[in-house]
Design an enzyme around this catalytic site. Structure first.
Site, mmCIF file in Angstrom:
data_model
loop_
_atom_site.group_PDB
_atom_site.id
_atom_site.type_symbol
_atom_site.label_atom_id
_atom_site.label_comp_id
_atom_site.label_asym_id
_atom_site.label_seq_id
_atom_site.Cartn_x
_atom_site.Cartn_y
_atom_site.Cartn_z
ATOM 1 N N ASP A 72 41.142 57.684 -1.270
ATOM 2 C CA ASP A 72 41.436 56.838 -2.430
ATOM 3 C C ASP A 72 42.646 57.334 -3.205
ATOM 4 O O ASP A 72 42.928 56.848 -4.298
ATOM 5 C CB ASP A 72 40.224 56.783 -3.358
ATOM 6 C CG ASP A 72 39.875 58.139 -3.942
ATOM 7 O OD1 ASP A 72 40.420 59.151 -3.452
ATOM 8 O OD2 ASP A 72 39.064 58.199 -4.879
ATOM 9 N N THR B 236 37.253 64.711 -3.227
ATOM 10 C CA THR B 236 36.222 64.328 -4.183
ATOM 11 C C THR B 236 35.004 65.184 -3.888
ATOM 12 O O THR B 236 34.615 65.324 -2.726
ATOM 13 C CB THR B 236 35.878 62.828 -4.041
ATOM 14 O OG1 THR B 236 37.005 62.053 -4.417
ATOM 15 C CG2 THR B 236 34.694 62.458 -4.910
ATOM 16 N N GLU C 83 27.342 56.877 -6.265
ATOM 17 C CA GLU C 83 28.311 57.857 -5.819
ATOM 18 C C GLU C 83 27.998 58.398 -4.433
ATOM 19 O O GLU C 83 28.909 58.701 -3.667
ATOM 20 C CB GLU C 83 28.344 59.027 -6.816
ATOM 21 C CG GLU C 83 28.700 58.643 -8.236
ATOM 22 C CD GLU C 83 30.162 58.334 -8.395
ATOM 23 O OE1 GLU C 83 30.975 59.105 -7.889
ATOM 24 O OE2 GLU C 83 30.475 57.322 -9.011
#
Length: 275
Positions: A78, A83, A60
């Site tokens: 994305d 995020t 990640e």
């Protein structure tokens, strides 16, 4: 949810949006000996859990220092909006909203509480409406608060970690298998779309049986990883499958079903080691 790297890498995805429901354990009955063996070797053991956090962070965030990621936040393009955090909570997939709602329950008036209306409005999209220009700054500020870090831990466990371990124990797989489930639910969520955790598992069930149904553990985990790779390749943001190919498959080929150190693996070309 999900995170950075190629996930960064972790992203959970634009469309379809991954739901944040927990996985329902398979009700299959296991022999008492199997139950005892799995219970004795769970990913929820503190030392094993720490290993799991580091391996996921390597994918990640390209780092084993998972505790440095509470403050992480960016839009990785994305389709999931922002995020952020230790598990890649996303503004477009609902888990970031759940996190900020929980944080506000335990600490009303926190620096992120004012963004709740905007987070509700952008859920299901990649929009930053109502979040910019100060949301990323305020997220990093919140990450200095021990209550926010505990809230991230709480939501990671509730939505991702605990359901993965529970399903893994129900399926009769050990520490590695439970980790394989965890990494899958982190990236894909457990919604109803074809690439969600439950449907990856369903795809694997068409090819093999878990130990709880009399299957071989290695055969079952290979079938699950085959299904996971298929799911990853359905989305460009996840098309690099090295977190499976040069990490989880490496542990499985070595027969390291208990995920015992030393561990050596690669993700997105970067090498990692846990001694």
């Amino acid at each position: 949810m999900l995170a950075a790297g190629a996930l960064l890498g972790s992203a959970l995805l634009a469309v379809p949006v991954a739901a944040h429901a927990t996985a329902a354990p398979d009700p299959a009955v296991r022999p008492a000996a199997t139950v005892a063996a799995v219970a004795a070797a769970g990913l929820d053991d503190p030392a094993k859990k720490e290993i799991a956090m580091k391996i996921v962070s390597s994918a990640e965030n390209s780092s084993l220092d998972w505790k440095a990621q509470y403050k992480y936040i960016e839009d990785i393009g994305d389709g999931r909006g922002y995020t952020a955090g230790i598990i890649g909570f996303c503004s477009g997939t609902g888990d970031m909203l759940d996190l900020v709602e929980y944080y506000t329950q335990v600490k009303p008036g926190n620096v992120l509480a004012k963004y709740l209306p905007a987070l509700r409005n952008v859920d299901g999209s990649d929009s930053h409406a109502g979040l910019d220009p100060n949301f990323t700054r305020d997220w990093a500020k919140a990450a200095q608060d021990a209550e926010f870090r505990k809230a991230q831990d709480h939501e990671r466990d509730r939505v991702y970690f605990n359901p993965s371990v529970e399903q893994g124990k129900s399926d009769g797989v050990g520490v590695l298998g439970q980790f394989i489930y965890y990494d899958a639910i982190v990236m894909h969520g457990d919604g109803t779309d074809s690439t969600s955790f439950r449907n990856i598992r369903g795809r694997a069930l068409s090819k093999a049986k878990p130990p709880s149904r009399g299957g071989n553990e290695t055969t079952w985990l290979n079938a699950f990883l085959d299904a996971r790779v298929w799911a990853m390749k359905q989305e460009e943001a996840h098309s690099d499958t090295s977190r499976v190919d040069t990490a989880q498959r490496v542990f499985l080929r070595k027969g390291n079903l208990n995920l015992d150190p030393p561990l050596d693996w690669k993700v997105y070309g970067d090498s990692f080691h846990i001694g």
